[in-house]
Each structure stands twice: as C-alpha cells, then as structure tokens.
Design an enzyme around this catalytic site. Structure first.
Site, PDB file in Angstrom:
ATOM      1  N   ARG A   8     -48.724 123.536 -43.684  1.00  0.00           N
ATOM      2  CA  ARG A   8     -47.869 123.764 -44.859  1.00  0.00           C
ATOM      3  C   ARG A   8     -48.178 125.134 -45.446  1.00  0.00           C
ATOM      4  NH1 ARG A   8     -45.581 118.639 -46.054  1.00  0.00           N
ATOM      5  NH2 ARG A   8     -46.761 116.997 -44.999  1.00  0.00           N
ATOM      6  N   ASP A  69     -56.790 124.875 -37.971  1.00  0.00           N
ATOM      7  CA  ASP A  69     -57.752 124.884 -39.067  1.00  0.00           C
ATOM      8  C   ASP A  69     -58.548 126.167 -38.943  1.00  0.00           C
ATOM      9  OD1 ASP A  69     -58.433 123.142 -41.387  1.00  0.00           O
ATOM     10  OD2 ASP A  69     -60.430 123.629 -40.688  1.00  0.00           O
ATOM     11  N   SER A  70     -58.580 126.918 -40.026  1.00  0.00           N
ATOM     12  CA  SER A  70     -59.177 128.246 -39.944  1.00  0.00           C
ATOM     13  C   SER A  70     -59.879 128.569 -41.243  1.00  0.00           C
ATOM     14  CB  SER A  70     -58.092 129.278 -39.628  1.00  0.00           C
ATOM     15  OG  SER A  70     -56.960 129.069 -40.435  1.00  0.00           O
ATOM     16  N   GLY A 153     -53.987 134.975 -47.732  1.00  0.00           N
ATOM     17  CA  GLY A 153     -55.400 134.585 -47.864  1.00  0.00           C
ATOM     18  C   GLY A 153     -56.304 135.771 -48.183  1.00  0.00           C
ATOM     19  N   ASP A 155     -56.885 138.380 -46.371  1.00  0.00           N
ATOM     20  CA  ASP A 155     -56.553 139.589 -45.598  1.00  0.00           C
ATOM     21  C   ASP A 155     -56.802 140.904 -46.348  1.00  0.00           C
ATOM     22  OD1 ASP A 155     -55.903 138.235 -43.312  1.00  0.00           O
ATOM     23  OD2 ASP A 155     -53.734 138.305 -43.602  1.00  0.00           O
ATOM     24  N   HIS A 180     -57.975 135.953 -34.948  1.00  0.00           N
ATOM     25  CA  HIS A 180     -58.494 134.635 -34.564  1.00  0.00           C
ATOM     26  C   HIS A 180     -57.340 133.703 -34.183  1.00  0.00           C
ATOM     27  CE1 HIS A 180     -57.473 135.090 -38.716  1.00  0.00           C
ATOM     28  NE2 HIS A 180     -57.636 133.824 -39.033  1.00  0.00           N
TER      29      HIS A 180
HETATM   30  P1  ITT Z   1     -52.701 123.810 -43.584  1.00  0.00           P
HETATM   31  O1  ITT Z   1     -53.901 122.883 -43.597  1.00  0.00           O
HETATM   32  O2  ITT Z   1     -51.454 123.138 -44.093  1.00  0.00           O
HETATM   33  O3  ITT Z   1     -52.501 124.483 -42.259  1.00  0.00           O
HETATM   34  P2  ITT Z   1     -54.358 125.455 -45.303  1.00  0.00           P
HETATM   35  O4  ITT Z   1     -54.150 126.799 -45.962  1.00  0.00           O
HETATM   36  O5  ITT Z   1     -54.929 124.359 -46.169  1.00  0.00           O
HETATM   37  O6  ITT Z   1     -52.971 125.010 -44.632  1.00  0.00           O
HETATM   38  P3  ITT Z   1     -56.829 125.584 -43.799  1.00  0.00           P
HETATM   39  O7  ITT Z   1     -57.426 124.389 -44.414  1.00  0.00           O
HETATM   40  O8  ITT Z   1     -56.997 125.829 -42.332  1.00  0.00           O
HETATM   41  O9  ITT Z   1     -55.246 125.654 -44.043  1.00  0.00           O
HETATM   42  O10 ITT Z   1     -57.408 126.838 -44.606  1.00  0.00           O
HETATM   43  C1  ITT Z   1     -57.221 128.093 -44.125  1.00  0.00           C
HETATM   44  C2  ITT Z   1     -57.622 129.100 -45.207  1.00  0.00           C
HETATM   45  O11 ITT Z   1     -58.485 130.089 -44.614  1.00  0.00           O
HETATM   46  C3  ITT Z   1     -56.401 129.851 -45.721  1.00  0.00           C
HETATM   47  O12 ITT Z   1     -55.809 129.180 -46.824  1.00  0.00           O
HETATM   48  C4  ITT Z   1     -56.998 131.200 -46.059  1.00  0.00           C
HETATM   49  O13 ITT Z   1     -57.626 131.136 -47.305  1.00  0.00           O
HETATM   50  C5  ITT Z   1     -58.075 131.376 -44.985  1.00  0.00           C
HETATM   51  N1  ITT Z   1     -57.509 132.031 -43.791  1.00  0.00           N
HETATM   52  C6  ITT Z   1     -57.328 131.477 -42.547  1.00  0.00           C
HETATM   53  N2  ITT Z   1     -56.751 132.357 -41.721  1.00  0.00           N
HETATM   54  C7  ITT Z   1     -56.556 133.462 -42.430  1.00  0.00           C
HETATM   55  C8  ITT Z   1     -55.984 134.703 -42.141  1.00  0.00           C
HETATM   56  O14 ITT Z   1     -55.452 134.969 -40.955  1.00  0.00           O
HETATM   57  N3  ITT Z   1     -55.953 135.630 -43.101  1.00  0.00           N
HETATM   58  C9  ITT Z   1     -56.463 135.381 -44.314  1.00  0.00           C
HETATM   59  N4  ITT Z   1     -56.994 134.239 -44.694  1.00  0.00           N
HETATM   60  C10 ITT Z   1     -57.047 133.269 -43.764  1.00  0.00           C
END
Ligand code: ITT
Length: 203
Positions: A8, A69-70, A153, A155, A180
């Site tokens: 989302r 998940d990132s 995020g 970035d 990533h």
């Molecule tokens: P979904 O679970 O719905 O996919 P989410 O934002 O909650 O959305 P995550 O739990 O995986 O997803 O959290 C990922 C967070 O990590 C994201 O909200 C950013 O704060 C950070 N993040 C991950 N990838 C990033 C990127 O490419 N650039 C910047 N921040 C990133």
C-alpha cells in the site's frame, strides 16, 4: 501472467511498476480487493514480514502475490530503524517524521560513522502454496540534511557515494538500476522466466 502486489506504499508501487514494464507481467494492486485488510507486520525480520504479507494476501485473493518488506539499517544505531522503518517515529508516522527522527538520533555521529544500508526482501507466494524469497541490498551514507525531491521514505538523506548524490536526486531510472528493490525484483523476474509456463499462472 497476473501478479498481485501486496503493498500500500505508493513509492514502492511506482518503482515496482516501472521495473516490471515490458516484462509481460500484468501488475494488479491490493487496493482492488476491498476485503483484504492491512496486514500487521509483527515479524522480527524482513523475511518474516515479506512472507506473511505475500502469503496472507495470496490466500485471501486467490492470486499469485508479491510482497516487499524493506528498510534502512544504520550501523551506529545497531541496525535501526530496520524492520520498523515505516513506523520509526510512531504508528502513523509520515516519511518526513521518520527522517526527522533519524537525523536527530544521528546528530552527534560524525561522517565516517554514518554508514547505512537499504535492505529489501521480496516474497513471491502462490495461494495456499509455496513461497520464494529474493534479496537486495544498497550501501550508502546518511547525510545531515535532506537533498533532492524524488523517491520516498529516507531517500533524501541517503547518499550513494559512487554518484555523489542522494537517492532523491538520482531519479527513478538510476535508483531502480542500483537499488535494493531493483536487485530483488530482477531476481523475481528471472525466476518467473525460468519456470515451466503456467506454474505461477492464475488458476
Ligand atoms: P507495505 O507494507 O504496504 O509495502 P510499508 O511502507 O509499510 O508498505 P515496509 O514495512 O516494508 O513497507 O517499510 C518500508 C519502509 O522502509 C518505507 O516506508 C521507508 O520508510 C523505508 N524504505 C524502504 N525502501 C525504501 C527506499 O527505496 N527509499 C526510501 N525509503 C525506503
């Protein structure tokens, strides 16, 4: 084939759609399915959360599903914000809130010790079937101030040394080439290409 994306996060969605353009994979969004709730991310690892999101959404939708998940891991903060990256400043924190908290937590850390990495785990699951995991990793340095307006995020504070620019300054094409998320997703596409036809097709 159709692939349901269990995210989302609009920033992730945009990057994944661009990465999948031209592969023949038709992306569908979890927002099309009003009966699928937000999945609680209560795992201690990116792997556990990615698997839970993909498997739950695949089972509820009946479609092969990909979840991402990132997060950002900062060495000097013992891996934080880590799996809590999207909720670092609180349950409904914005990207700006999280970034502000990160910069405050790192205020007294000098440059040589501001190393960090983005990690991404993608889980590809079949409804009531098997899951496969794919990993990506990008190293960088956390700046003291934000630079650039692209991406999402963290970035704007994540400097990629090789380019001398933050991910928010690099633009989505370059970000997707090195990130990533790009690394993990290219492995997903290679995996799907090597399967016998229809293995992951909609039943
Ligand atoms: P979904 O679970 O719905 O996919 P989410 O934002 O909650 O959305 P995550 O739990 O995986 O997803 O959290 C990922 C967070 O990590 C994201 O909200 C950013 O704060 C950070 N993040 C991950 N990838 C990033 C990127 O490419 N650039 C910047 N921040 C990133």
């Amino acid at each position: 084939m159709d692939l349901l994306l269990a995210t989302r996060n609009p920033g992730k969605l945009h990057e994944i759609e661009l990465l999948l353009a031209g592969t023949g994979i038709r992306v569908r969004s979890v927002s099309e399915f009003s009966h699928i709730p937000e999945i609680e991310e209560d795992g201690d690892t990116f792997e556990a959360n990615a698997r839970k999101k993909a498997q739950t959404v695949a089972d509820l939708s009946g479609l092969p599903t990909l979840a991402d998940d990132s997060g950002l891991q900062v060495k000097e903060l013992r891996g934080l914000p880590g799996v809590r990256s999207s909720r670092y400043a609180g349950e409904s924190a914005s990207d700006a809130d999280n970034t502000r908290k990160l910069l405050a937590a790192m205020e007294h850390i000098p440059f040589p010790r501001r190393r960090a990495a983005f990690c991404c785990v993608m889980a590809l699951c079949r409804p009531r079937g098997e899951c496969h995991l794919f990993h990506g990793h990008l190293e960088g340095i956390i700046l003291e101030k934000q630079r650039g307006s692209g991406g999402f995020g963290y970035d704007p504070v994540f400097l990629v040394a090789e380019y001398g620019k933050t991910l928010a300054e690099l633009g989505t094409d370059i970000k997707n080439r090195i990130s990533h998320r790009g690394q993990a997703l290219r492995q997903v596409v290679d995996f799907l290409r090597c399967l016998p036809p229809a293995t992951f097709a909609v039943k």
